[in-house]
Design a protein around this motif. Structure first.
Motif, short mmCIF file in Angstrom:
data_model
loop_
_atom_site.label_atom_id
_atom_site.label_comp_id
_atom_site.label_asym_id
_atom_site.label_seq_id
_atom_site.Cartn_x
_atom_site.Cartn_y
_atom_site.Cartn_z
N UNK B 1 0.85 -1.22 0.00
CA UNK B 1 0.00 0.00 0.00
C UNK B 1 0.87 1.25 0.00
N UNK B 2 1.96 1.19 0.78
CA UNK B 2 2.87 2.34 0.80
C UNK B 2 3.53 2.53 -0.55
N UNK B 4 2.28 1.64 -3.39
CA UNK B 4 1.26 2.16 -4.31
C UNK B 4 1.11 3.67 -4.11
N UNK B 5 1.08 4.08 -2.86
CA UNK B 5 0.97 5.51 -2.56
C UNK B 5 2.13 6.26 -3.20
N UNK B 8 1.73 6.49 -7.01
CA UNK B 8 0.67 7.42 -7.41
C UNK B 8 1.12 8.86 -7.21
N UNK B 64 7.19 7.07 2.16
CA UNK B 64 6.07 6.14 2.23
C UNK B 64 6.46 4.77 1.67
N UNK B 68 7.40 1.52 5.34
CA UNK B 68 6.26 0.71 5.75
C UNK B 68 6.71 -0.28 6.83
N UNK B 69 5.76 -0.74 7.61
CA UNK B 69 6.09 -1.68 8.68
C UNK B 69 6.19 -3.08 8.09
#
Lengths: 587, 267, 220
Positions: B1-2, B4-5, B8, B64, B68-69
């Motif tokens: 998700x990070x 992807x952020x 984008x 980001x 990420x974790x």
């Protein structure tokens, strides 16, 4: 225990007292949030109508003709109706969404809990503020249904257009008066609210909750209240003077010799610029009222999902205070070309540019907080990260407008529209979204769907860039704002880009239905939330979800820690709660 | 998700910046004497804020992506240097940029709005009303007749409320709906509003000014190229605001003289 | 309080056990010695905001007066000066009453406000009502001279200032009525905090009126 009678800490009795005329700040906070939800849906629909008309001015909108036979006969919006929609869109969004949700809504719900109090300092005044706000909203919306419709003078209501009465155009009769009355009431409500916030923050903090240990969201609500105290105190008399010009024949804002609709107006001696000064003296701090709670919410939430403390908390607070102070010195930057002394333009431009510095600092603090973090990409976290991105975008366009020489070209164009929508319509909204997703488990005792939340985030994040970034391009090409149609030779070539924006806006608007559905579904049927689903440290997570009527079950917490002790090693894991008696500050 | 952020954000940043840089939508050609200074200020601001925009979005994206974790037990680390580099960066870099822009920009602004008009300016009186602009030339006597709002009569074309019967200076005033001006000659407009606030905006001339009821506001500039351009209203004035426009026609001096003679004959 | 010694009857020292201060005044760990009083804090904030409103109107008046030639000076009705004395007197009686009540030792014993102090408060109320009535009469006097709200900017500002001040005075009267209702003799030793707050507000109304009188007298 024997106690003075009529104490607000006794549990409420009866349906009305519990759910309608409640003194409980939590209920009042939710009432504000629900009002803001209705307002934002209304405001959004208005914007869809506006955008549709700009893209396809001659295409009828199905059903609109029946809803508004004069404004949109046959479903095609008239120029005056477009401006009326625009006025109501701006007014509803700025006042009833951006001032209501992040400040009155979340602030009312969480400020007392975050400082460890059982309720606000003056619960009855608190309840009054909400109901006055609701009446203000109803008075405003009534403008749609009376006379010849809502005013068309914009949310800024410049005199003399707004002051002379119905000669100036449709909606400028009763509609404009209702607008002014609504805003006057809104000011009173907000002043009462600010009173509560400040008193509660200063006087009702629990044992151990020093100012230094207050959560950043509390700080932001506190500082926002102080801004509001001064700003709304200026708008209220201004609106009263405007009402008097309209109905009592005074001439505060109307000079002599005006010929409107072939009628020589009976007023004389007033100053249109006086309205602008009074309005913007309120209006600029107002936009900081709209964004500062978002700063606080993001500063509060980011450490939770970064699992590390915020970078530079004291610098953050100092920056927020600096921004609040400076916000009172810059109002003339809305008036560079207004006819005021051109020398004052330079005077106003300097503090306007200087505000960039604390705004840059806070942005860098957020980015620096993410460095070295262990990010958990939940929906609230995504909206916080998105907030940083859109705030950067919106802030940077402000840098252009702050310079009078550049404003000579960009004033009154879509560049301005893009700028303020990024900072207010997007960044502030992202703050509201982050707060909603973050605090929903606490407020409703139920978990929102993460899947729907993420879909909502991605579609919205991409969507808002598609809607508002192109407006800067339009502005650079000289596309004037507040036009209901683009008939000028040089504007016609911009229409394709307007169509792109409209399609993006309708698409992004549709994506908000995901949020709405998620919210409603959660409140009705969402899975039960634990007390602390996010492993956060502040006092709201030390109590049940939702909290009992007196927040802490009669046992006020004692605070031993700061608000963002994440990232170390403790009994709970990598965090220490504020109310934990475990000793030692986590790195 | 990070990740992807990050992707984008980078895509959005690069696409937005590219469109700015490509000038697909940009200012029209500048035909004013003072406009180059504005354009330079704008370009300089675009460059520095563009850099700031790209760098901060990239930093956000990179962090980001990286932080990420990953559930690997890694401990969080503070930003090297803590808060100090942030404050220094903001105060020094942004502060320096602000100083530079203010120093230069205030001179540009003063040159347009605070400098006195050229004494040889061609003087033209401008009235804005719901929803049209009218322009008045002083005529052969070189003097403007006085205006009387109570005498304004749209039907007979007396937009300024002149009183030629009793006011000799008003008799030769030339009132037209188009702003004709000679090229390379300083022009001094006096702006007056008949009813509500309006504004005078010509993007090509890099000039804009509100009309304020009750005030008479001077505005001066020199056009450096011939051509016909739109004057549009940028201050919300009512339902016809979108349609309120006139044209400025910049002509050679002989053409202008001829044009004015023809307009005078039509009065 | 120690327990009774067996065989010895202790007369009751107090009619009820001591009650902790209400939760609205929870102690803090700061160095401030006295517990916070939300009512006073609230009134200070209200003073700030009301002051700001009148400051905005003052600057509006200055701008309006200097911007056009139609100011039209007029003489303030002399009744206003009488009203001023009445208002100041009411501040005096209020302050006198407040001090008498505040002087009653707190924490122990029942609270019985002395009759004189209570009367002082009623007199304050009466003076306050007299002031408001006097203001309305002054308006009537101006109207009789043909000076209405829309007659001139000077009269407009006169009415706006005095009306806004009057509305806030009426609010203050309401606050005094509320405080009086709480000042019944009780067996509880809890001191009613709102009296100090109401007094502060009332004195501010008086001070604000003095300010308004000066700017109106010098400008209209």
């Amino acid at each position: 225990m024997t106690q003075t009678t009529a104490h607000h800490h006794a549990p409420p009795q009866g349906f009305l007292r519990t759910h309608v005329f409640s003194l409980d700040h939590k209920v009042i906070g939710k009432q504000y949030l629900d009002l803001a939800l209705v307002a934002v849906c209304t405001g959004m629909v208005l914007s869809w109508l506006m955008r549709f008309h700009l893209a396809w001015p001659e295409t009828p909108i199905p059903g609109l003709g029946r809803v508004s036979p004069t404004g949109a006969a046959g479903g095609v919006i008239t120029p005056e109706y477009y401006l009326a929609l625009m006025t109501m869109h701006g007014t509803i969004m700025v006042f009833f969404v951006l001032t209501t949700a992040p400040f009155a809504g979340f602030g009312n719900y969480f400020l007392p809990i975050q400082v460890g109090a059982e309720d606000m300092a003056f619960p009855r005044i608190n309840m009054t503020s909400f109901w006055v706000t609701l009446v203000a909203f109803l008075v405003l919306v009534a403008a749609f249904f009376v006379g010849d419709g809502p005013p068309l003078s914009g949310w800024t209501a410049y005199a003399p257009l707004s002051a002379v009465g119905k000669d100036a155009g449709p909606g400028q009769g009763v509609g404009q008066t209702l607008w002014a009355v609504s805003i006057t009431l809104f000011c009173v409500a907000q002043l009462l609210g600010a009173l509560n916030f400040i008193t509660t923050t200063l006087d009702l903090r629990t044992k151990g909750m020093s100012l230094a240990r207050m959560p950043y969201s509390t700080w932001a609500w506190f500082i926002t209240s102080v801004i509001g105290l001064i700003a709304f105190a200026v708008l209220m008399p201004a609106c009263i003077l405007l009402i008097l010009d309209r109905v009592a024949g005074t001439s505060f804002f109307i000079p002599s010799g005006l010929v409107i609709s072939d009628r020589l107006q009976p007023h004389s001696g007033g100053s249109p610029l006086l309205w602008q000064h009074l309005f913007w003296f309120f209006g600029h701090p107002e936009v900081y009222i709209a964004i500062l709670p978002g700063f606080g919410i993001v500063s509060h939430i980011l450490p939770v999902f970064a699992r590390k403390p915020l970078l530079g908390p004291r610098v953050l607070i100092a920056s927020l205070v600096a921004i609040a102070f400076l916000s009172y010195t810059v109002w003339g930057h809305h008036m560079f070309l207004s006819g005021m002394n051109p020398f004052s333009a330079t005077l106003f431009s300097v503090p306007t540019l200087i505000i960039t510095i604390p705004a840059t600092i806070v942005t860098l603090l957020w980015i620096g907080t993410i460095y070295g973090a262990r990010l958990r990409f939940t929906t609230p976290a995504l909206f916080c990260l998105g907030f940083v991105s859109v705030f950067v975008s919106g802030g940077i366009s402000g840098f252009f407008l702050a310079q009078p020489s550049i404003d000579t070209y960009l004033h009154g164009t879509y560049f301005v529209v893009g700028h303020f929508h990024f900072v207010m319509g997007v960044a502030a909204m992202f703050g509201i979204f982050a707060g909603t997703y973050f605090w929903a488990p606490k407020m409703f005792g139920r978990l929102m769907s993460e899947t729907l939340g993420k879909w909502h985030f991605w579609l919205t994040f991409i969507g808002v860039y598609c809607v508002f970034m192109p407006m800067h391009y339009l502005g650079l090409a000289g596309n004037v704002r507040r036009y209901s149609a683009f008939t000028d030779d040089y504007l016609k070539p911009m229409i394709p880009l307007h169509r792109f924006i409209t399609i993006a806006a309708l698409f992004t608007g549709a994506a908000q239905l995901i949020f709405l559905f998620n919210l409603v579904w959660t409140r009705l049927r969402g899975p039960k939330a634990p007390d602390n689903p996010w492993e956060a440290t502040t006092l709201e997570w030390s109590t049940t979800s939702p909290p009992p009527f007196d927040n802490f079950g009669g046992r006020p917490p004692v605070v031993h820690h700061g608000p963002d002790e994440y990232g170390g090693n403790s009994a709970a894991g990598d965090y220490v709660m504020q109310a934990s008696s475990e000793s030692g500050r986590v790195a | 998700m990070g990740k992807l952020f990050a992707v984008v954000v980078v895509l959005i940043t690069l696409v937005s910046a590219a469109i700015f840089a490509s000038h697909i939508w940009w200012l029209p050609v500048d035909i004013s004497a003072h406009g180059h200074a504005i354009d330079r200020q704008l370009t300089e601001t675009m460059a520095t804020s563009g850099a700031l925009f790209v760098l901060s979005q990239l930093a956000l994206a990179v962090f980001a992506w990286r932080y990420g974790d990953r559930k690997d037990g890694r401990k969080v680390t503070a930003f090297p240097g803590g808060v100090t580099p942030m404050v220094v960066l903001a105060v020094v870099l942004v502060g320096a940029e602000i100083l530079a822009l203010t120093f230069v920009g205030s001179k540009v602004w003063a040159g347009i709005y605070q400098a006195p008009p050229d004494p040889n300016s061609l003087q033209i009186d401008v009235q804005a009303e719901q929803f049209a602009f009218y322009f008045r030339y002083p005529g052969a006597d070189g003097r403007f007749g006085s205006v009387h709002p109570e005498r304004i009569d749209e039907a007979s074309g007396n937009f300024f409320g002149l009183d030629p019967a009793n006011d000799t200076t008003a008799r030769d005033d030339i009132v037209v709906p188009t702003l004709g001006i000679p090229v390379n000659r300083p022009v001094l407009l006096t702006l007056r509003a008949k009813d509500v606030n309006h504004a005078f905006y010509v993007p090509e001339l890099r000039i804009q000014q509100d009309f304020v009821p009750g005030l008479v506001i001077p505005l001066h500039f020199t056009a450096t190229d011939t051509g016909k351009h739109e004057i549009v209203c940028t201050q919300l004035c009512g339902l016809g605001h979108y349609n309120m426009r006139a044209y400025v026609e910049v002509m050679s001096q002989p053409q202008f003289d001829q044009w004015l003679k023809e307009r005078a004959a039509e009065q | 309080m120690s327990g009774p010694v067996p065989g010895v009857a202790f007369p009751p020292l107090r009619p009820s056990p001591p009650v902790p201060p209400p939760p609205s005044a929870m102690p803090r760990t700061t160095t401030q010695p006295s517990p916070p009083q939300p009512a006073r804090t609230g009134i200070w904030i209200a003073i700030g905001t009301i002051g700001m409103s009148f400051a905005a109107l003052t600057s509006a008046m200055v701008v309006r007066q200097s911007g056009a030639a139609d100011w039209r000076h007029f003489q303030l009705p002399s009744l206003l000066y009488v009203n001023t004395v009445v208002l100041l007197a009411s501040s005096g009686t209020l302050e006198w009453s407040r001090r008498r009540i505040a002087a009653i030792p707190g924490g122990t014993g029942s609270f019985v406000p002395p009759l004189q102090a209570l009367s002082g408060l009623y007199i304050t109320l009466a003076f306050g009502l007299l002031f408001v009535t006097g203001q309305v009469i002054a308006w009537r006097q101006l109207a009789a001279q043909g000076l209405f709200l829309a007659t001139a900017p000077s009269s407009a500002f006169f009415y706006v200032f005095t009306a806004l001040h009057g509305v806030h005075v009426v609010g203050g009267l309401g606050g005094l009525v509320y405080v009086l209702s709480r000042l019944r003799p009780t067996v509880s030793p809890v001191r009613p905090a709102p009296l100090g707050a109401a007094a502060l507000y009332w004195h501010f109304m008086a001070g604000l009126w003095l300010y308004l009188l000066v700017i109106l007298a010098t400008r209209v």
